[in-house]
Design an enzyme around this catalytic site. Structure first.
Site, PDB file in Angstrom:
ATOM      1  CD1 TRP A 131      18.568 -26.603  47.997  1.00  0.00           C
ATOM      2  CD2 TRP A 131      17.276 -25.240  46.798  1.00  0.00           C
ATOM      3  NE1 TRP A 131      19.325 -26.105  46.978  1.00  0.00           N
ATOM      4  CE2 TRP A 131      18.554 -25.268  46.222  1.00  0.00           C
ATOM      5  CE3 TRP A 131      16.272 -24.441  46.208  1.00  0.00           C
ATOM      6  CZ2 TRP A 131      18.871 -24.529  45.097  1.00  0.00           C
ATOM      7  CZ3 TRP A 131      16.590 -23.718  45.092  1.00  0.00           C
ATOM      8  CH2 TRP A 131      17.874 -23.753  44.544  1.00  0.00           C
ATOM      9  CD  GLU A 164      22.071 -30.319  44.695  1.00  0.00           C
ATOM     10  OE1 GLU A 164      22.818 -29.817  43.842  1.00  0.00           O
ATOM     11  OE2 GLU A 164      22.025 -29.909  45.863  1.00  0.00           O
ATOM     12  CE1 TYR A 186      27.857 -30.564  44.154  1.00  0.00           C
ATOM     13  CE2 TYR A 186      25.865 -30.724  42.803  1.00  0.00           C
ATOM     14  CZ  TYR A 186      26.572 -30.147  43.850  1.00  0.00           C
ATOM     15  OH  TYR A 186      25.978 -29.168  44.598  1.00  0.00           O
ATOM     16  CG  ASP A 233      30.158 -27.834  43.384  1.00  0.00           C
ATOM     17  OD1 ASP A 233      31.113 -27.698  44.180  1.00  0.00           O
ATOM     18  OD2 ASP A 233      29.100 -27.185  43.479  1.00  0.00           O
ATOM     19  CB  CYS A 251      43.618 -19.194  52.796  1.00  0.00           C
ATOM     20  SG  CYS A 251      43.300 -19.175  51.026  1.00  0.00           S
TER      21      CYS A 251
HETATM   22 FE1  SF4 Z   1      38.718 -18.393  49.870  1.00  0.00          FE
HETATM   23 FE2  SF4 Z   1      41.121 -18.312  50.997  1.00  0.00          FE
HETATM   24 FE3  SF4 Z   1      39.797 -16.040  50.592  1.00  0.00          FE
HETATM   25 FE4  SF4 Z   1      38.972 -17.768  52.426  1.00  0.00          FE
HETATM   26  S1  SF4 Z   1      40.864 -16.607  52.439  1.00  0.00           S
HETATM   27  S2  SF4 Z   1      37.669 -16.707  50.935  1.00  0.00           S
HETATM   28  S3  SF4 Z   1      39.474 -19.732  51.485  1.00  0.00           S
HETATM   29  S4  SF4 Z   1      40.548 -17.434  49.020  1.00  0.00           S
END
Ligand code: SF4
Length: 354
Positions: free
Chosen positions: A27, A40, A123, A141, A210
Site C-alpha cells: 500500500w 497503519e 508513529y 517504530d 554499519c
Molecule cells: Fe542492518 Fe547493518 Fe546488516 Fe545492513 S549491514 S542489514 S544495516 S545490520
C-alpha cells in the site's frame, strides 16, 4: 557521530529505495489519508501478509470514512476478528465517527490534529502526515530502532524513557525534509526487507559503514531493558447450551477483549481441577440442572503482557437458564459476533457451531 555519517545514511537509504522500488510494501505510495490511517492501524502488531487481507476487506466494505462512521459496530468488530488488540478497532470506529461528525468526513491535514485522534500515536501520525501531506515528521517504530541502533551502534535501551527520547530526536535529524514521505517509506521498507530481525547484511548497501556488522555485534542490537515477567490468568469458560442456543454476553469491562463476546467465565489466579471448578459459585449455579458433555484440553493465548490459559466446559441444560447480562443465542447469531482468538480456536477445534 558526525554530520557526514548521518547524511551518508540518509542518502544510501533513499538510493536503496529507488533501486528496490519493486519490493515496496503493497500500500505504499498511497496518498489518501483515510487509507493510510486504516492500513497503519491494521498493521500495528500484525504481519504484513495477514494485515493486507484485512485491509482489502475493510476498504471494500468501508471505502470512505463516512461509510465506516455509519457502520454497524458489531459488523466492524466481526471484520476485525482474528487481528487481536481490539482497542485498535474501538478507536478506529470512534475516530471515524469524530471525523464524520466534526470535520464533515475530511481527514485532518496537520500533525497536531492527526495525533489527537484516538488510537493514533506519534508513529502513525508521522506516517499519515508525511505520506499524505508531505509534512516533515519522522516515523519511529521497531524497524527504525533496529536499523539505527545497529548501523550507528546505539546502546541506549529502546524501551527506556531516555531511549524513546533519543531515537525520536535522532530520527528527526536524519529525516530528509524535502522528501519526508519517501524517506519514511524507505526506512520502513528497509527494516521489513533487509535489516530484518535476521538481517540480510550481504545484500545491504549500508554494510560498509554499519557499526554492528563491522564489529560482529548484530545480535546485541537493539538493546532492551530486562523483560517483565508475563502474568498468567486462568480463564475457564462454560459453554451453557440450551435448546441449540448458547449463553453469550459482551465484555464491557475495561480489560482485555473489551467489546468482544464470551460465554460464562470463571477466572482464577491459578490452575483449577474440575473438582475445584465445581465448587465455584457460577459453576455450581449453572450446572445444577445440567449434564457435562465435554471438557476441552488446555488452551492458551499469549498477549503482550499476559498469557491466558484454561479450558472449555460444554454443558447441556435441562431448563431455560437465566443469568444476568447473558443472552441465549443461536448458531447463526453467534457466527455474526466477534470473539477473542482464545474462544474462536475452541469453536474451530470442537466444531460446536457446525
Ligand atoms: Fe542492518 Fe547493518 Fe546488516 Fe545492513 S549491514 S542489514 S544495516 S545490520
Amino acid at each position: 557521530m558526525n554530520i557526514k555519517d548521518k547524511s551518508f545514511f540518509t542518502k544510501q537509504l533513499l538510493l536503496w529505495n529507488v533501486e528496490a522500488n519493486g519490493r515496496k510494501m503493497p500500500w505504499k505510495g498511497e496518498k489518501n489519508p483515510y487509507r493510510i490511517w486504516l492500513s497503519e492501524i491494521i498493521l500495528q502488531q500484525t504481519r504484513v501478509e495477514q494485515g493486507w487481507d484485512y485491509y482489502q476487506r475493510f476498504i471494500r466494505k468501508y471505502p470512505t470514512i463516512k461509510k465506516l462512521a455509519s457502520a454497524d459496530e458489531t459488523e466492524v468488530f466481526k471484520l476485525w476478528e482474528g487481528l487481536g488488540y481490539y482497542r485498535r478497532c474501538k478507536f478506529l470506529i470512534e475516530s471515524a465517527k469524530y471525523i464524520a461528525k466534526n470535520l464533515n468526513g475530511n481527514f485532518p491535514d496537520q500533525y497536531e490534529s492527526i495525533i489527537k485522534l484516538k488510537g493514533v500515536g506519534p508513529y502513525t501520525a508521522a506516517a499519515i502526515a508525511s505520506f499524505a501531506f508531505n509534512l516533515p515528521y519522522a516515523v519511529v517504530d521497531g524497524n527504525v530502532y533496529r536499523i539505527l541502533s545497529r548501523y550507528f551502534g546505539i546502546s541506549i535501551p529502546i524501551d527506556s524513557d531516555d531511549g524513546i527520547k533519543y531515537f525520536a530526536g535522532f530520527s528527526a535529524e536524519l529525516l530528509d525534509k524535502s522528501w519526508p514521505g519517501i524517506y519514511n517509506q524507505s526506512i520502513m521498507d528497509f527494516g521489513a526487507t533487509v535489516c530484518k530481525p535476521v538481517p540480510l547484511c550481504l545484500d545491504c548497501p549500508l554494510q560498509k559503514k554499519c557499526f554492528a556488522f563491522k564489529s560482529n555485534t548484530i545480535e546485541l542490537y537493539p538493546v532492551k531493558k530486562k523483560k517483565p515477567v508475563r502474568k498468567i490468568r486462568w480463564f475457564y469458560y462454560i459453554i451453557a447450551e440450551y435448546d441449540h442456543h448458547i449463553l453469550i454476553k459482551k465484555r464491557e469491562q475495561k480489560d482485555i477483549w473489551q467489546n468482544l463476546h464470551e460465554m460464562i467465565l470463571h477466572e482464577s489466579k491459578e490452575e483449577l481441577s474440575i473438582d475445584q471448578l465445581n465448587q465455584s459459585g457460577v459453576f455450581k449455579k449453572i450446572t445444577r440442572h445440567a449434564s457435562i458433555i465435554d471438557i476441552s484440553e488446555s488452551y492458551q493465548q499469549h498477549l503482550t503482557h499476559q498469557t491466558i490459559k484454561g479450558r472449555f466446559i460444554h454443558v447441556k441444560l435441562s431448563i431455560r437458564p437465566r443469568l444476568n447480562g447473558y443472552k441465549l443465542e443461536n448458531r447463526s447469531a453467534i457466527l455474526k459476533l466477534a470473539f477473542p482468538k482464545y474462544i474462536t480456536g475452541y469453536f474451530e477445534d470442537s466444531r460446536i457451531l457446525f
